[in-house]
Motif scaffolding. Structure first.
Motif, PDB file in Angstrom:
ATOM      1  N   LEU A 117       9.810   1.898 -10.279  1.00 40.96           N
ATOM      2  CA  LEU A 117       8.373   1.966 -10.530  1.00 40.96           C
ATOM      3  C   LEU A 117       7.560   1.407  -9.355  1.00 40.96           C
ATOM      4  CD1 LEU A 117       8.300   0.892 -14.277  1.00 40.96           C
ATOM      5  CD2 LEU A 117       7.651   3.139 -13.359  1.00 40.96           C
ATOM      6  N   ALA A 118       8.037   0.301  -8.777  1.00 41.76           N
ATOM      7  CA  ALA A 118       7.322  -0.276  -7.631  1.00 41.76           C
ATOM      8  C   ALA A 118       7.281   0.723  -6.470  1.00 41.76           C
ATOM      9  CB  ALA A 118       8.000  -1.580  -7.202  1.00 41.76           C
ATOM     10  N   TRP A 119       8.375   1.438  -6.266  1.00 46.65           N
ATOM     11  CA  TRP A 119       8.426   2.446  -5.197  1.00 46.65           C
ATOM     12  C   TRP A 119       7.497   3.604  -5.515  1.00 46.65           C
ATOM     13  CZ3 TRP A 119      10.502   7.532  -5.214  1.00 46.65           C
ATOM     14  CH2 TRP A 119      10.629   8.114  -3.948  1.00 46.65           C
ATOM     15  N   LEU A 120       7.499   4.052  -6.777  1.00 44.40           N
ATOM     16  CA  LEU A 120       6.607   5.139  -7.172  1.00 44.40           C
ATOM     17  C   LEU A 120       5.144   4.726  -7.080  1.00 44.40           C
ATOM     18  CD1 LEU A 120       8.523   6.641 -10.229  1.00 44.40           C
ATOM     19  CD2 LEU A 120       7.948   7.847  -8.103  1.00 44.40           C
ATOM     20  N   ASP A 121       4.856   3.456  -7.362  1.00 43.71           N
ATOM     21  CA  ASP A 121       3.470   2.969  -7.281  1.00 43.71           C
ATOM     22  C   ASP A 121       2.884   3.196  -5.894  1.00 43.71           C
ATOM     23  OD1 ASP A 121       3.543   2.147  -9.916  1.00 43.71           O
ATOM     24  OD2 ASP A 121       3.841   0.024  -9.446  1.00 43.71           O
ATOM     25  N   SER A 122       3.721   3.088  -4.879  1.00 46.11           N
ATOM     26  CA  SER A 122       3.226   3.280  -3.510  1.00 46.11           C
ATOM     27  C   SER A 122       2.819   4.737  -3.266  1.00 46.11           C
ATOM     28  CB  SER A 122       4.286   2.855  -2.489  1.00 46.11           C
ATOM     29  OG  SER A 122       5.414   3.714  -2.541  1.00 46.11           O
ATOM     30  N   LEU A 123       3.315   5.662  -4.102  1.00 45.54           N
ATOM     31  CA  LEU A 123       2.946   7.069  -4.001  1.00 45.54           C
ATOM     32  C   LEU A 123       1.760   7.389  -4.896  1.00 45.54           C
ATOM     33  CD1 LEU A 123       6.507   8.672  -4.195  1.00 45.54           C
ATOM     34  CD2 LEU A 123       5.140   8.373  -2.137  1.00 45.54           C
ATOM     35  N   THR A 124       1.837   6.912  -6.156  1.00 45.63           N
ATOM     36  CA  THR A 124       0.824   7.293  -7.141  1.00 45.63           C
ATOM     37  C   THR A 124      -0.394   6.388  -7.129  1.00 45.63           C
ATOM     38  OG1 THR A 124       1.705   5.906  -8.942  1.00 45.63           O
ATOM     39  CG2 THR A 124       2.717   8.078  -8.615  1.00 45.63           C
ATOM     40  N   GLY A 125      -0.206   5.119  -6.750  1.00 44.87           N
ATOM     41  CA  GLY A 125      -1.289   4.155  -6.769  1.00 44.87           C
ATOM     42  C   GLY A 125      -1.644   3.640  -8.142  1.00 44.87           C
ATOM     43  N   GLU A 126      -0.857   4.028  -9.162  1.00 42.96           N
ATOM     44  CA  GLU A 126      -1.195   3.614 -10.519  1.00 42.96           C
ATOM     45  C   GLU A 126       0.080   3.474 -11.342  1.00 42.96           C
ATOM     46  OE1 GLU A 126      -4.044   5.061 -14.232  1.00 42.96           O
ATOM     47  OE2 GLU A 126      -4.075   6.128 -12.314  1.00 42.96           O
ATOM     48  N   ARG A 127       0.320   2.300 -11.930  1.00 37.31           N
ATOM     49  CA  ARG A 127       1.542   2.056 -12.683  1.00 37.31           C
ATOM     50  C   ARG A 127       1.664   2.995 -13.899  1.00 37.31           C
ATOM     51  NH1 ARG A 127       5.740  -1.702 -13.096  1.00 37.31           N
ATOM     52  NH2 ARG A 127       5.421  -1.669 -10.824  1.00 37.31           N
ATOM     53  N   ARG A 128       0.569   3.291 -14.561  1.00 36.23           N
ATOM     54  CA  ARG A 128       0.642   4.176 -15.723  1.00 36.23           C
ATOM     55  C   ARG A 128       1.178   5.541 -15.332  1.00 36.23           C
ATOM     56  NH1 ARG A 128      -2.182   8.278 -17.315  1.00 36.23           N
ATOM     57  NH2 ARG A 128      -3.779   7.899 -15.740  1.00 36.23           N
ATOM     58  N   VAL A 129       0.697   6.084 -14.236  1.00 34.56           N
ATOM     59  CA  VAL A 129       1.165   7.387 -13.767  1.00 34.56           C
ATOM     60  C   VAL A 129       2.642   7.298 -13.374  1.00 34.56           C
ATOM     61  CG1 VAL A 129       0.890   9.171 -12.006  1.00 34.56           C
ATOM     62  CG2 VAL A 129      -1.129   8.080 -13.020  1.00 34.56           C
ATOM     63  N   PRO A 157      14.000   8.440  -9.862  1.00 35.62           N
ATOM     64  CA  PRO A 157      12.734   8.289  -9.120  1.00 35.62           C
ATOM     65  C   PRO A 157      12.421   9.413  -8.152  1.00 35.62           C
ATOM     66  CG  PRO A 157      14.371   6.660  -8.427  1.00 35.62           C
ATOM     67  CD  PRO A 157      14.927   7.329  -9.632  1.00 35.62           C
ATOM     68  N   LEU A 158      13.423  10.014  -7.520  1.00 29.57           N
ATOM     69  CA  LEU A 158      13.104  11.091  -6.578  1.00 29.57           C
ATOM     70  C   LEU A 158      12.679  12.359  -7.295  1.00 29.57           C
ATOM     71  CD1 LEU A 158      14.486   9.078  -4.618  1.00 29.57           C
ATOM     72  CD2 LEU A 158      15.247  11.076  -3.336  1.00 29.57           C
ATOM     73  N   ARG A 159      13.176  12.555  -8.503  1.00 31.14           N
ATOM     74  CA  ARG A 159      12.694  13.678  -9.300  1.00 31.14           C
ATOM     75  C   ARG A 159      11.247  13.406  -9.717  1.00 31.14           C
ATOM     76  NH1 ARG A 159      16.146  15.052 -14.415  1.00 31.14           N
ATOM     77  NH2 ARG A 159      17.775  14.995 -12.820  1.00 31.14           N
ATOM     78  N   ALA A 160      10.947  12.156 -10.076  1.00 29.25           N
ATOM     79  CA  ALA A 160       9.567  11.784 -10.392  1.00 29.25           C
ATOM     80  C   ALA A 160       8.657  12.006  -9.180  1.00 29.25           C
ATOM     81  CB  ALA A 160       9.514  10.328 -10.841  1.00 29.25           C
ATOM     82  N   GLU A 161       9.161  11.684  -7.993  1.00 28.95           N
ATOM     83  CA  GLU A 161       8.386  11.924  -6.772  1.00 28.95           C
ATOM     84  C   GLU A 161       8.060  13.400  -6.611  1.00 28.95           C
ATOM     85  OE1 GLU A 161       8.811  11.207  -1.940  1.00 28.95           O
ATOM     86  OE2 GLU A 161      10.606  11.551  -3.156  1.00 28.95           O
ATOM     87  N   ASP A 162       9.041  14.262  -6.882  1.00 28.52           N
ATOM     88  CA  ASP A 162       8.801  15.702  -6.774  1.00 28.52           C
ATOM     89  C   ASP A 162       7.719  16.155  -7.745  1.00 28.52           C
ATOM     90  OD1 ASP A 162      10.721  15.975  -4.812  1.00 28.52           O
ATOM     91  OD2 ASP A 162      12.305  16.604  -6.194  1.00 28.52           O
ATOM     92  N   TYR A 163       7.768  15.656  -8.985  1.00 34.24           N
ATOM     93  CA  TYR A 163       6.743  16.020  -9.956  1.00 34.24           C
ATOM     94  C   TYR A 163       5.362  15.633  -9.452  1.00 34.24           C
ATOM     95  CZ  TYR A 163      10.553  16.538 -13.387  1.00 34.24           C
ATOM     96  OH  TYR A 163      11.679  16.924 -14.046  1.00 34.24           O
ATOM     97  N   PHE A 164       5.271  14.475  -8.800  1.00 35.29           N
ATOM     98  CA  PHE A 164       3.980  14.006  -8.302  1.00 35.29           C
ATOM     99  C   PHE A 164       3.515  14.844  -7.119  1.00 35.29           C
ATOM    100  CE2 PHE A 164       1.504  11.252  -5.440  1.00 35.29           C
ATOM    101  CZ  PHE A 164       0.445  10.933  -6.288  1.00 35.29           C
ATOM    102  N   ARG A 165       4.404  15.120  -6.196  1.00 36.63           N
ATOM    103  CA  ARG A 165       4.004  15.806  -4.961  1.00 36.63           C
ATOM    104  C   ARG A 165       3.651  17.272  -5.204  1.00 36.63           C
ATOM    105  NH1 ARG A 165       4.386  12.604  -0.684  1.00 36.63           N
ATOM    106  NH2 ARG A 165       5.962  10.941  -0.576  1.00 36.63           N
ATOM    107  N   ASP A 166       4.390  17.939  -6.097  1.00 39.35           N
ATOM    108  CA  ASP A 166       4.093  19.361  -6.309  1.00 39.35           C
ATOM    109  C   ASP A 166       3.316  19.628  -7.598  1.00 39.35           C
ATOM    110  OD1 ASP A 166       5.973  19.183  -8.340  1.00 39.35           O
ATOM    111  OD2 ASP A 166       7.542  20.226  -7.233  1.00 39.35           O
TER     112      ASP A 166
END
Length: 328
Positions: A182-194, A206-215
């Motif tokens: 989550l801490a790593w994803l926060d640096s991408l999303t800027g929001e813990r809820r997201v 987490p990398l699958r979550a990153e893909d969902y965010f980026r695309d």
């Protein structure tokens, strides 16, 4: 994996820190394995770790436990032009690493290093090698060339032949703990809820979550999971759900169904685990068997495959069908 335009330094992901430290110590002490098999769940970053390791092995002057980012070796690996670095993966529109590719890798393993003291070969995913390709690789594993390191990446360990596995040091990667992910994803999303919502949707990967965010594919994924949940809850028939998911590639559908089955098993109460849990694990075994067959070149009829698997899902883990239509 795109090997062009990389950052100057390739660092491990935060949840790989312990494994990275252990591998770095092996390298310092001259005990780094000739063949290393990185195995674990999809979306945990195994290929990124393989890339960071490869660049560290090819670096002329490692710094702070990473490649330095400044030497000739780092500059070449950064641009995908390093002659002592070979990354094999399935070609475009292919699901398999073919024997001709592995023969190229075997030739590469016997060359003399041209830019430094080591050569590095990465095969990702290793479970995409067909039988002939895996057999062709065996000689390089049995008779290792000096200063050549082979890094194999796979999601399903038993999708790699035992003859290959037995000649590698195996490093397993479970899903990471929630907090570092989550801490790593926060640096991408800027929001813990997201971050939390994406990580839950990605099943903890987490990398699958990153893909969902980026695309911006999270909404589509939620809709796809909702179609399968409708089957589980008896609100839709397997035929209806299969029709709503008809545009998905077989590989993606199998990944989607695997995630939903795993989530369903985690939701079962103690009284349900004995029967439905056993059935759910049996369905997971069937899904992995089909995935291995497809990696070996099988091309099943998509509609029949989906309807059959969704009927298994309904019978083994779902409520009785109520005959209702798919939700809009």
């Amino acid at each position: 994996m795109n090997l062009e335009g990389l950052p100057a330094v390739s660092a491990p992901l935060p949840w790989h820190a312990e494994a990275w430290q252990r591998l770095g110590l092996q390298l310092e002490e001259g005990r780094f394995p000739h063949a290393l098999l990185l195995a674990g769940s999809s979306g945990t970053g195994k290929a990124r770790l393989a890339l960071a390791l490869a660049r560290l092995l090819l670096c002329h002057a490692p710094s702070a436990g990473h490649n330095c980012g400044q030497c000739q070796g780092c500059e070449l690996s950064r641009n995908g032009t390093h002659g002592d670095f070979l990354w094999l993966q399935p070609g475009e529109k292919s699901r398999v690493v073919k024997i001709d590719q592995v023969r190229q890798a075997v030739d590469f393993a016997h060359w003399t290093a041209g830019f430094g003291q080591r050569k590095v070969l990465v095969i990702s995913p290793a479970n995409a090698m067909n039988t002939n390709a895996a057999n062709a690789l065996l000689k390089s594993l049995e008779e290792p060339s000096a200063n050549t390191h082979i890094l194999l990446v796979c999601e399903r360990l038993h999708g790699v032949p035992a003859t290959i596995r037995s000649r590698c040091q195996i490093l397993r990667f479970p899903l990471p703990a929630a907090e570092p992910a989550l801490a790593w994803l926060d640096s991408l999303t800027g929001e813990r809820r997201v971050s939390s919502e994406l990580l839950e949707l990605a099943g903890g990967a987490p990398l699958r979550a990153e893909d969902y965010f980026r695309d911006s594919s999270a909404d589509a994924r939620l809709a796809q999971e909702a179609a399968l949940t409708a089957v589980l809850e008896g609100r839709a028939t397997p035929v209806e759900a299969a029709g709503s998911l008809a545009e998905l590639a077989n590989e993606y559908f199998l990944e989607l169904l695997t995630d939903v089955v795993e989530k369903r098993i985690r939701q079962l109460g103690k009284g349900q685990l004995a029967d439905q849990g056993r059935a759910g694990f049996g369905l997971l075994d069937d899904l992995r068997r089909i995935q291995r067959a497809m990696e070996g070149g099988s091309n099943p009829n998509a509609a029949l495959l989906r309807e059959s698997l969704l009927e298994q899902l309904r019978q083994q883990l779902g409520a009785p069908a109520a005959g209702a239509k798919m939700p809009a």
